[in-house]
Design a protein around this motif. Sequence first.
Motif, short mmCIF file in Angstrom:
data_model
loop_
_atom_site.label_atom_id
_atom_site.label_comp_id
_atom_site.label_asym_id
_atom_site.label_seq_id
_atom_site.Cartn_x
_atom_site.Cartn_y
_atom_site.Cartn_z
N GLY A 92 0.83 -1.27 0.19
CA GLY A 92 0.28 0.15 0.04
C GLY A 92 0.94 1.18 -0.09
O GLY A 92 0.21 2.39 -0.39
N ARG A 93 2.10 1.30 0.25
CA ARG A 93 3.06 2.16 0.11
C ARG A 93 3.29 2.83 -1.14
O ARG A 93 3.55 1.93 -2.23
CB ARG A 93 4.25 2.09 1.06
CG ARG A 93 3.99 1.85 2.50
CD ARG A 93 3.47 3.01 3.33
NE ARG A 93 4.36 4.13 3.21
CZ ARG A 93 5.34 4.49 4.27
NH1 ARG A 93 5.20 3.42 5.16
NH2 ARG A 93 6.05 5.57 4.18
N ASP A 94 3.87 4.07 -1.25
CA ASP A 94 4.24 4.63 -2.60
C ASP A 94 5.81 4.02 -2.60
O ASP A 94 6.78 4.50 -2.14
CB ASP A 94 4.36 6.10 -2.50
CG ASP A 94 4.86 6.82 -3.69
OD1 ASP A 94 5.14 6.12 -4.66
OD2 ASP A 94 4.82 8.04 -3.98
N PRO A 95 6.07 3.22 -3.63
CA PRO A 95 7.61 2.84 -3.95
C PRO A 95 8.48 3.82 -4.45
O PRO A 95 9.71 3.80 -4.29
CB PRO A 95 7.32 1.48 -4.93
CG PRO A 95 6.12 2.14 -5.78
CD PRO A 95 5.35 2.54 -4.84
N ALA A 96 8.00 4.74 -4.82
CA ALA A 96 9.10 5.90 -5.16
C ALA A 96 9.69 6.69 -3.98
O ALA A 96 10.25 7.49 -4.26
CB ALA A 96 8.28 7.10 -5.90
N ALA A 97 9.10 6.16 -2.65
CA ALA A 97 9.51 6.73 -1.40
C ALA A 97 10.39 5.83 -0.59
O ALA A 97 9.82 5.52 0.49
CB ALA A 97 8.77 7.61 -0.68
N PRO A 98 11.65 5.25 -1.03
CA PRO A 98 11.99 3.95 -0.26
C PRO A 98 12.65 4.34 0.86
O PRO A 98 12.68 3.39 1.88
CB PRO A 98 13.15 3.32 -1.27
CG PRO A 98 13.27 4.56 -2.11
CD PRO A 98 12.23 5.25 -2.50
N THR A 99 13.19 5.56 0.94
CA THR A 99 13.76 6.03 2.25
C THR A 99 12.68 6.08 3.53
O THR A 99 12.97 5.93 4.70
CB THR A 99 14.57 7.29 2.18
OG1 THR A 99 15.58 6.95 1.09
CG2 THR A 99 15.26 7.63 3.49
N ALA A 100 11.68 6.84 3.01
CA ALA A 100 10.50 6.91 4.09
C ALA A 100 10.04 5.75 4.40
O ALA A 100 9.97 5.33 5.81
CB ALA A 100 9.43 7.96 3.39
N ILE A 101 10.06 4.83 3.62
CA ILE A 101 9.34 3.33 4.04
C ILE A 101 10.38 2.74 4.88
O ILE A 101 10.30 2.22 6.07
CB ILE A 101 8.92 2.64 2.82
CG1 ILE A 101 7.92 3.07 1.75
CG2 ILE A 101 8.75 1.07 3.12
CD1 ILE A 101 7.92 2.43 0.64
N HIS A 102 11.75 2.77 4.59
CA HIS A 102 12.87 2.35 5.51
C HIS A 102 12.54 2.64 6.80
O HIS A 102 12.66 1.98 7.60
CB HIS A 102 14.30 2.53 4.65
CG HIS A 102 15.31 2.08 5.70
ND1 HIS A 102 15.63 3.04 6.74
CD2 HIS A 102 15.99 1.06 5.46
CE1 HIS A 102 16.79 2.15 7.38
NE2 HIS A 102 16.93 1.13 6.68
N ASP A 103 12.51 4.11 6.89
CA ASP A 103 12.54 4.35 8.16
C ASP A 103 11.31 4.20 8.89
O ASP A 103 11.53 4.01 10.39
CB ASP A 103 12.84 6.15 8.24
CG ASP A 103 14.22 6.54 7.62
OD1 ASP A 103 15.04 5.56 7.56
OD2 ASP A 103 14.39 7.60 7.27
N ASP A 104 10.13 4.19 8.42
CA ASP A 104 8.98 3.80 9.11
C ASP A 104 8.89 2.48 9.52
O ASP A 104 8.62 1.96 10.59
CB ASP A 104 7.71 3.94 8.30
CG ASP A 104 7.54 5.31 8.05
OD1 ASP A 104 7.87 6.05 8.74
OD2 ASP A 104 6.72 5.59 7.07
N LEU A 105 9.41 1.51 8.66
CA LEU A 105 9.79 -0.08 9.10
C LEU A 105 10.76 -0.15 10.24
O LEU A 105 10.64 -0.89 11.33
CB LEU A 105 10.24 -0.77 7.89
CG LEU A 105 9.02 -1.00 6.63
CD1 LEU A 105 9.83 -1.76 5.60
CD2 LEU A 105 7.63 -1.47 7.26
#
Length: 389
Positions: A92-105
């Motif tokens: 469901g996340r936007d894959p164009a923002a990998p750094t943001a997803i990394h930090d949230d995980l």
Amino acid sequence: MTDRVASVEVFTLTIPRETPYLGASRPGEEPNARGYLVRKGNKTVYPTFDRSVLVRIRTKDGVTGWGETYGLVAPGAVIAIIEDLLADFTIGRDPAAPTAIHDDLYDLMRVRGYTGGFYVDALAAIDIALWDIAGKIAGKSIAEMLGGQARARIPAYVSGLPEKTREARAELAQHWRERGFSSFKFALPVADDGPGAEFATLRDRLGPDVRIACDMHWAHTPEEAIALIEEMVPHAPWFAEAPVRTENIAGLAQVCAAVNVPVAVGEEWRTVYDMHHRVPQCAISIVQPEMGHKGITEFMRIGAYAGEHGMEVIPHATIGAGIFLAASLQASAALKNVAAHEFQHSIFEPNRRLLAGDMDCREGAYTAPGGPGLGVEPSQEALRLLKRN
């Protein structure tokens, strides 16, 4: 409309080896029923095969990204972390923002102390796959996504000389010397006659102009490490790697202060915070980020921090199918302070059939893969070998 992550799948990829990593097992190093052996020289467990964990992420628009992390032992731990926890928070996340997803995980388990180990290994695989997708969506290589390709070719050093005798190891090194390589590293746990004799044999065969480093495999007290490094000094060592146990930060500081040989560390670190704990008190010369343990986001943070503190980056590269090696080369091509990159010839050469893409290592240098994203993907043979839990 913004594309979104639709699925996260996890696989293992296992490849037989004729000879275990670091060479044939010695007396007392017999493999157990799972194919694991313990090297007496560093008390570390190794499999008798190559194995890694691969992640395939797909978006709603059908873009596929690949990631990879360690699966040497207990791959089920990494798989469970991804399938039971990280996957659902990635979908469901936007894959164009990998750094943001990394930090949230990463934040999901921070307060429980899961800031390294299997948890960050699992996160690294997802991070690499998301960067792969982000690059494909943008139509750019990951190096371009990270600020631009600083170099087309990355100097490579030959790592590991898995032969039984000093003379045979020197012969193997000469084989690679004739193929255009001028930098080498041997593993102290399997240099049975000690570092001085190993260096002398290699120098005699390779000449004074090549660079030779020693991997000490975290196996020594500070006093032992200092004595061993002093034994290397007459042979002009390039660097001494991992001289003391990774937990012994005070011991690392003691070694760095006592020797004039550059000290290299960092393969086993997971995040830039591992540097924050060490750099202020340890005169480290070289940082060795391992992409399979860190992912692209933390790899680049480590590289930037190293640059701010005047340290060279010489990335580590070990057992894998090639996905996280491609990620390491993409990141290394973008980092200006990368001086060289490890070349695990005993893995890269036999396993290159597992990748589709133009990644290569010859005449002393890597060529980073071309094309968008990572520039590589598993070959048809690799896809047939993938297994689900």
